[in-house]
Design a protein around this motif. Structure first.
Motif, PDB file in Angstrom:
ATOM      1  N   MET A 136       0.842  -1.195   0.000  1.00 35.48           N
ATOM      2  CA  MET A 136       0.000   0.000   0.000  1.00 35.48           C
ATOM      3  C   MET A 136       0.876   1.245   0.000  1.00 35.48           C
ATOM      4  SD  MET A 136      -3.069  -0.773   2.741  1.00 35.48           S
ATOM      5  CE  MET A 136      -1.942  -0.892   4.139  1.00 35.48           C
ATOM      6  N   ARG A 137       0.349   2.308  -0.605  1.00 34.93           N
ATOM      7  CA  ARG A 137       0.957   3.638  -0.518  1.00 34.93           C
ATOM      8  C   ARG A 137       0.037   4.498   0.347  1.00 34.93           C
ATOM      9  NH1 ARG A 137       1.490   6.821  -5.010  1.00 34.93           N
ATOM     10  NH2 ARG A 137       3.383   7.770  -4.163  1.00 34.93           N
ATOM     11  N   ILE A 138       0.620   5.078   1.398  1.00 38.89           N
ATOM     12  CA  ILE A 138      -0.137   5.805   2.401  1.00 38.89           C
ATOM     13  C   ILE A 138       0.254   7.277   2.406  1.00 38.89           C
ATOM     14  CG2 ILE A 138      -0.687   5.997   4.853  1.00 38.89           C
ATOM     15  CD1 ILE A 138      -1.651   3.390   3.655  1.00 38.89           C
ATOM     16  N   LEU A 139      -0.738   8.160   2.453  1.00 37.79           N
ATOM     17  CA  LEU A 139      -0.514   9.595   2.594  1.00 37.79           C
ATOM     18  C   LEU A 139      -0.982  10.007   3.986  1.00 37.79           C
ATOM     19  CD1 LEU A 139       0.167  12.396   1.262  1.00 37.79           C
ATOM     20  CD2 LEU A 139      -2.258  12.512   0.634  1.00 37.79           C
ATOM     21  N   ILE A 140      -0.116  10.717   4.718  1.00 37.66           N
ATOM     22  CA  ILE A 140      -0.462  11.153   6.069  1.00 37.66           C
ATOM     23  C   ILE A 140      -0.392  12.674   6.152  1.00 37.66           C
ATOM     24  CG2 ILE A 140       0.107  11.039   8.529  1.00 37.66           C
ATOM     25  CD1 ILE A 140       1.449   8.370   8.050  1.00 37.66           C
TER      26      ILE A 140
ATOM     27  N   GLU B 296       3.766   3.219  12.851  1.00 42.66           N
ATOM     28  CA  GLU B 296       3.203   1.911  12.533  1.00 42.66           C
ATOM     29  C   GLU B 296       3.154   1.670  11.028  1.00 42.66           C
ATOM     30  OE1 GLU B 296       3.116   0.035  15.030  1.00 42.66           O
ATOM     31  OE2 GLU B 296       3.352   1.727  16.411  1.00 42.66           O
ATOM     32  N   SER B 297       2.947   2.718  10.260  1.00 38.53           N
ATOM     33  CA  SER B 297       2.921   2.575   8.800  1.00 38.53           C
ATOM     34  C   SER B 297       4.301   2.213   8.268  1.00 38.53           C
ATOM     35  CB  SER B 297       2.436   3.876   8.148  1.00 38.53           C
ATOM     36  OG  SER B 297       1.105   4.169   8.512  1.00 38.53           O
ATOM     37  N   LEU B 298       5.336   2.819   8.830  1.00 34.74           N
ATOM     38  CA  LEU B 298       6.692   2.515   8.386  1.00 34.74           C
ATOM     39  C   LEU B 298       7.096   1.097   8.769  1.00 34.74           C
ATOM     40  CD1 LEU B 298       8.484   5.889   9.246  1.00 34.74           C
ATOM     41  CD2 LEU B 298       7.893   5.028   6.973  1.00 34.74           C
ATOM     42  N   LEU B 299       6.521   0.567   9.844  1.00 33.85           N
ATOM     43  CA  LEU B 299       6.839  -0.785  10.284  1.00 33.85           C
ATOM     44  C   LEU B 299       6.035  -1.848   9.538  1.00 33.85           C
ATOM     45  CD1 LEU B 299       7.036  -0.269  14.166  1.00 33.85           C
ATOM     46  CD2 LEU B 299       8.945  -0.708  12.603  1.00 33.85           C
ATOM     47  N   ALA B 300       4.913  -1.464   8.938  1.00 37.37           N
ATOM     48  CA  ALA B 300       4.024  -2.434   8.289  1.00 37.37           C
ATOM     49  C   ALA B 300       4.669  -2.996   7.021  1.00 37.37           C
ATOM     50  CB  ALA B 300       2.694  -1.769   7.950  1.00 37.37           C
TER      51      ALA B 300
ATOM     52  N   SER C 108       4.400   0.026   1.143  1.00 35.72           N
ATOM     53  CA  SER C 108       5.603   0.222   0.333  1.00 35.72           C
ATOM     54  C   SER C 108       6.144   1.639   0.424  1.00 35.72           C
ATOM     55  CB  SER C 108       5.307  -0.113  -1.133  1.00 35.72           C
ATOM     56  OG  SER C 108       4.252   0.708  -1.632  1.00 35.72           O
ATOM     57  N   GLU C 109       5.252   2.609   0.660  1.00 32.67           N
ATOM     58  CA  GLU C 109       5.691   4.003   0.744  1.00 32.67           C
ATOM     59  C   GLU C 109       4.745   4.785   1.637  1.00 32.67           C
ATOM     60  OE1 GLU C 109       7.170   7.578  -2.217  1.00 32.67           O
ATOM     61  OE2 GLU C 109       5.399   6.437  -2.819  1.00 32.67           O
TER      62      GLU C 109
ATOM     63  N   GLY D 161      -2.079   8.046  -6.902  1.00 35.78           N
ATOM     64  CA  GLY D 161      -1.690   6.653  -6.742  1.00 35.78           C
ATOM     65  C   GLY D 161      -1.645   6.156  -5.307  1.00 35.78           C
ATOM     66  N   PHE D 162      -2.403   6.792  -4.424  1.00 31.58           N
ATOM     67  CA  PHE D 162      -2.409   6.383  -3.018  1.00 31.58           C
ATOM     68  C   PHE D 162      -3.599   5.471  -2.732  1.00 31.58           C
ATOM     69  CE2 PHE D 162       0.279  10.131  -2.814  1.00 31.58           C
ATOM     70  CZ  PHE D 162       1.277   9.707  -1.932  1.00 31.58           C
ATOM     71  N   ASP D 163      -3.360   4.519  -1.841  1.00 26.50           N
ATOM     72  CA  ASP D 163      -4.424   3.613  -1.421  1.00 26.50           C
ATOM     73  C   ASP D 163      -5.230   4.193  -0.268  1.00 26.50           C
ATOM     74  OD1 ASP D 163      -3.802   1.092  -3.059  1.00 26.50           O
ATOM     75  OD2 ASP D 163      -1.863   1.565  -2.146  1.00 26.50           O
ATOM     76  N   ALA D 164      -4.587   5.019   0.563  1.00 29.93           N
ATOM     77  CA  ALA D 164      -5.284   5.566   1.732  1.00 29.93           C
ATOM     78  C   ALA D 164      -4.673   6.895   2.143  1.00 29.93           C
ATOM     79  CB  ALA D 164      -5.221   4.590   2.904  1.00 29.93           C
ATOM     80  N   CYS D 165      -5.514   7.738   2.744  1.00 28.09           N
ATOM     81  CA  CYS D 165      -5.072   8.969   3.381  1.00 28.09           C
ATOM     82  C   CYS D 165      -5.451   8.897   4.856  1.00 28.09           C
ATOM     83  CB  CYS D 165      -5.727  10.196   2.747  1.00 28.09           C
ATOM     84  SG  CYS D 165      -5.393  11.746   3.641  1.00 28.09           S
ATOM     85  N   PHE D 166      -4.469   9.120   5.726  1.00 29.16           N
ATOM     86  CA  PHE D 166      -4.712   9.217   7.161  1.00 29.16           C
ATOM     87  C   PHE D 166      -4.663  10.694   7.524  1.00 29.16           C
ATOM     88  CE2 PHE D 166      -2.468   4.851   7.625  1.00 29.16           C
ATOM     89  CZ  PHE D 166      -3.599   4.208   7.147  1.00 29.16           C
ATOM     90  N   PHE D 167      -5.825  11.279   7.748  1.00 26.89           N
ATOM     91  CA  PHE D 167      -5.917  12.724   7.999  1.00 26.89           C
ATOM     92  C   PHE D 167      -5.936  12.949   9.511  1.00 26.89           C
ATOM     93  CE2 PHE D 167      -7.377  17.007   8.140  1.00 26.89           C
ATOM     94  CZ  PHE D 167      -7.056  17.583   6.914  1.00 26.89           C
TER      95      PHE D 167
END
Length: 222
Positions: free
Chosen positions: A1-5, A19-23, A27-28, A64-70
């Motif tokens: 997954m590619r995550i935007l925070i 936690e995202s960096l450890l998952a 991937s990014e 190209g992101f799978d999720a945004c954590f706002f």
């Protein structure tokens, strides 16, 4: 997954970033904000952008992101409703509309708060504004929208709140939180719990949901 925070320098944002960096299935991770997060990692990329109300110049980097954590937000203490709504409602919806156009299959996870007023008519100013923001997000056709309403959150792994009052309060409450949290895991969350739950929301992406503390804990165990 590619995550935007967004809001990766705040307490919740720091936790979910970790936690995202450890998952292993991430991937990014891209942290978008007005200031650097002060962290380096192989999977981490930062976009420092002064005006989050206008993302035109960086739209090519937001696809190209799978999720945004706002996780971006401010305390309502001492603020007039107009000013608080400008940051809480106007900014959130401005970013959400841009991301929806660029990532129509994205899962959008929004940190709100326990006591949010979905009716938008209650006496509490912050709860009304948060409720209005939640309702507006639920109307957007993302793949899924998750609204997290945590209450007490225990910071872990060196995570700190940017709010001075919280930084002063947590050391005093820490012994009590440490004793009570194992007894009430659905009431007192950790930054780990919130981070795991947000990642599981991104993995599922199965519809719109409003999650109270107990629901966040359950999702974190999922």
């Amino acid at each position: 997954m590619r995550i935007l925070i967004l809001g990766a320098t705040g307490m919740v944002g720091q936790g979910v970033l970790r936690e995202s960096l450890l998952a292993q299935d991430v991937s990014e991770v891209v942290a978008l904000g007005r200031s650097p997060v002060g962290k380096q990692a192989e999977k981490l990329r930062e976009i420092v952008h002064a005006n989050l109300f206008d993302l035109t110049d960086i739209e090519s980097q937001l696809q190209g992101f799978d999720a945004c954590f706002f996780c971006l937000g401010v305390s309502s203490v001492g603020m007039q409703e107009t000013a608080y709504a400008h940051i809480t409602y106007d900014l959130t919806l401005s970013v959400a509309h841009t991301l929806l156009r660029l990532n129509p299959l994205m899962t959008f996870v929004y940190i709100t708060g326990a006591g949010t007023d979905s009716s938008e008519r209650g006496k509490s100013m912050w709860a009304r504004v948060k409720g209005k923001t939640e309702n507006a997000l639920l109307s957007l056709p993302f793949k899924a929208v998750y609204l997290f309403r945590p209450g007490v959150i225990q910071p872990m792994h060196g995570v700190q709140s940017r709010t001075l009052a919280y930084r002063l309060l947590y050391p005093l409450l820490w012994p009590f939180i440490a004793i009570l949290r194992p007894l009430m895991p659905g009431t007192i969350l950790t930054t780990e719990n919130v981070g795991w739950a947000m990642l599981n929301a991104a993995r599922r992406g199965d519809g719109d949901k409003v999650l109270e503390s107990k629901d966040i804990y359950q999702l974190s165990q999922g």
